[in-house]
Design an enzyme around this catalytic site. Structure first.
Site, mmCIF file in Angstrom:
data_model
loop_
_atom_site.group_PDB
_atom_site.id
_atom_site.type_symbol
_atom_site.label_atom_id
_atom_site.label_comp_id
_atom_site.label_asym_id
_atom_site.label_seq_id
_atom_site.Cartn_x
_atom_site.Cartn_y
_atom_site.Cartn_z
ATOM 1 N N GLU A 1 22.358 50.019 95.293
ATOM 2 C CA GLU A 1 22.297 49.149 95.388
ATOM 3 C C GLU A 1 22.523 48.357 94.581
ATOM 4 O OE1 GLU A 1 17.676 48.617 96.359
ATOM 5 O OE2 GLU A 1 17.890 49.859 97.528
ATOM 6 N N GLU B 1 14.568 44.871 90.342
ATOM 7 C CA GLU B 1 14.029 46.490 91.017
ATOM 8 C C GLU B 1 15.031 46.576 92.110
ATOM 9 O OE1 GLU B 1 14.090 48.558 93.410
ATOM 10 O OE2 GLU B 1 12.515 48.334 94.245
#
Length: 646
Positions: free
Chosen positions: A115, A106
């Site tokens: 990210e 995740e």
């Protein structure tokens, strides 16, 4: 083995043939425990024995320590190995015995890629995973929709908004249309909050698909043919993503806005929002049933867009700024403030009032306000102006040089000072007394800060105290700390103390992370755009709880106010902000409250929500008012906020 990860610091979780998992924050620990529990089930198809290992990767040491506490509380410390490393630092044969056959990750932000999803997956497939691994999620799909919105337009097109304002100040002169702009990127935003201000001009369309089980490419391009469902001006592309968590396509999660009827869409979430890509200028006109091409390109960490009326020869997106090499990048909210006619008029009137009393021989702009610098230079040609630009630095000076001619002033009257104000002497002001010290206040790069952190201006005014003339004008003259009690259900729930999550005890993290709820010791104070906080309702009148007097040097302040509830409901927090009083007559006040959507407010969440009622109510569970006490400590700039039922 299973690898698991969440976020940029630690990367993914994985699972090689015996079994391995790696995670990167508190989510890493949760994913690791879920993976370890799943591996004990006999019907787990990817685990051929119960000797599989779970490896969690986390590079941030304090989070590693917290994760280990959670594992011990859940009696899983022996089932999961925690590596204090990023996943791209993990080596087979050194940190893990073999390649993983399952990846659980995740590492997603609102844009999906920000990210480091792509480089993380690339390293995992190259170095840590077996061929054709099982992955959770299975894949991610990015969707978009063309929209018209005056609000979104005001967040980026300062040139055309300023053209409608006739105050003589030209932040974006003709010929320099792109001298100021927002950064070319997708901007996260809760678009449901402006649903009534959005006109949909297309159906949702698919843009990119990322298969987690395959090694992703660092660069990808596509051209999507979009048919208009209505006529209008395309001001923005709103995008979101959907996760398919399993290979069968039966489990999904979406960050889509509520107007999209998808499973998992519509729940307010602070860490995942929709994204907005602004179309330059006034946008692109589109007629109903007209077709247009959306060109999209992605790199390792971002996705960009460009609209083309005809089939493009190349789908590459041009990121070059035309009309000049220099562009001062500001936040969308700052662009909108500078293009707001009411705000500009308030500041203009305040400056004119000061200058009418006396033309200052020396004026200091203490913050990063290019608007104030232009305004004073334009209105007071005889004044010497010293600008600090603590955040903008040379970029601010470069900008002033570019627009000086268009605003009728010479850079000869402006001096940029790098020296910290605390170290100034009379030699720094050329032995002149400071007649005018002003700020909005606005500090570049402080978009994520609490409102009272702009009291930095008060510190700087104090540092200059010995250099001020006896009748020096200070603007703003004072700041009023305002407070309003509100129902903030979604925001409070997003910060509530943790207990059982998927059957795992997480209560040990509450003291470290700070939270709301019965187990919490005081709620956190956080900066937010209240209008983007989901379900919100004002429950009281707005009151002033404290005053900051900038005519005097900075000092500790205390305040106390009674906040009476005017609406029934559940009070989850106190919303605080500063109204800046610009003139000594208290006639010009610039508010940064919740009804002004371009500023963030401070939210003091209550540990335990309070049932709001009216005075004299027979319901003993209701409270009619709260006593709010505040204290400001100038040594650290912190504001302590306390409350109790009255």
């Amino acid at each position: 083995m299973t690898l698991a990860g969440t976020g940029p610091s630690a990367k993914p979780l994985i699972r090689p043939s015996p079994g391995l998992a790696a995670c990167s924050t508190l989510g890493t620990g949760l994913l690791s425990m879920m993976a370890a529990r799943a591996m004990t089930l006999r019907d787990t198809p990817t685990c051929h024995n119960n000797n599989g290992s779970v490896i969690a990767c986390e590079s941030y040491l304090p989070m590693v320590k917290l994760m280990r506490k959670v594992l011990r509380v859940n009696d899983m410390a022996r089932s999961i190995t925690v590596l204090n490393k990023r996943s791209d630092e993990v080596r087979v044969g050194v940190d893990i015995d073999s390649r993983a056959d399952v990846l659980v990750s995740e590492i997603l932000d609102s844009e999906l890629l920000g990210e480091g999803l792509i480089p993380t997956l690339q390293h995992a497939h190259d170095m840590l995973l077996v061929e054709n691994p099982v992955t959770v999620p299975y894949k991610a799909i990015v969707y978009g929709q063309l929209v018209e919105s005056t609000y979104l337009w005001k967040l980026h097109d300062l040139y055309n908004n300023e053209a409608e304002i006739s105050d003589g100040i030209h932040l974006v002169p003709a010929g320099l249309e792109r001298i100021i702009g927002v950064k070319l990127q997708q901007h996260p935003m809760h678009c449901d909050a402006i649903k009534q201000e959005i006109k949909l001009l297309s159906e949702p369309f698919r843009i990119f698909e990322f298969n987690f089980g395959k090694r992703p490419e660092s660069h990808g391009e596509t051209a999507v043919r979009v048919k208009a469902t209505g006529s209008g001006q395309v001001n923005a592309v709103i995008s979101w993503w959907m996760l398919q968590l399993d290979d069968k396509g039966s489990i999904h999660y979406s960050t889509a806005p509520k107007w999209i009827a998808l499973s998992g869409a519509g729940n307010w979430c602070d860490h995942w929002k929709q994204c907005v890509w602004f179309i330059p200028g006034k946008g692109v006109p589109l007629a109903r049933d007209e077709e247009i091409f959306l060109c999209a390109a992605h790199g390792d960490t971002s996705i960009s867009y460009q609209l083309e009326p005809h089939q493009p020869k190349s789908t590459g997106v041009d990121h070059n700024v035309k009309g000049g090499d220099f562009c001062l990048s500001l936040s969308p909210e700052r662009i909108a403030i500078y293009g707001d006619a009411e705000w500009r008029l308030s500041v203009l009137n305040a400056i004119k009032a000061v200058l009418q009393r006396r033309a200052p021989s020396l004026c200091i702009i203490a913050d990063d306000s290019i608007f104030l610098a232009l305004l004073v230079a334009h209105l007071s040609i005889a004044s010497h102006i010293m600008v600090l630009f603590p955040g903008l630095q040379d970029k601010g000076v470069h900008y002033l040089k570019a627009v000086a001619d268009a605003n009728g002033f010479s850079m000869d009257c402006i001096e940029f000072v790098r020296k910290k104000m605390a170290n100034w002497t009379v030699h720094d002001t050329h032995k002149k007394a400071v007649d005018l010290l002003i700020a909005e206040p606005f500090y570049y790069g402080s978009d994520g800060m609490l409102p009272w952190q702009n009291l930095r201006f008060w510190n700087e005014r104090t540092a200059l105290d010995s250099l001020l003339s006896k009748d020096a004008s200070i603007m703003p003259c004072k700041g009023l700390l305002k407070v309003c009690a509100m129902s903030l259900l979604d925001l409070w729930n997003s910060r509530r103390s943790l207990d059982k999550i998927e059957g795992f005890d997480h209560s040990v993290v509450n003291a470290t992370l700070g939270a709301c709820g019965d187990a919490a010791d005081g709620g956190p104070c956080l900066p937010f755009f209240i209008w983007q906080c989901g379900e919100v309702k004002e429950l009281s009148q707005i009151v002033t709880v404290m005053e900051f007097d900038f005519s005097r040097p900075i000092s500790p302040c205390q305040g106390k106010a009674k906040v009476e509830f005017s609406e029934r409901g559940i009070c989850h927090g106190l919303v605080l902000w500063i109204d800046w009083v610009m003139d000594a007559e208290n006639s010009i006040v610039v508010s940064t409250g919740p009804d002004q959507r371009y500023w963030k407010q401070g939210v003091k969440l209550l540990s335990t929500p309070v049932a709001a009622g009216f005075h004299g109510s027979a319901d003993t569970s209701e409270t009619s008012s709260l006593i709010v006490q505040t204290s400001f400590d100038p040594s650290n700039g912190e504001l302590v906020i306390e409350h109790r039922p009255s």
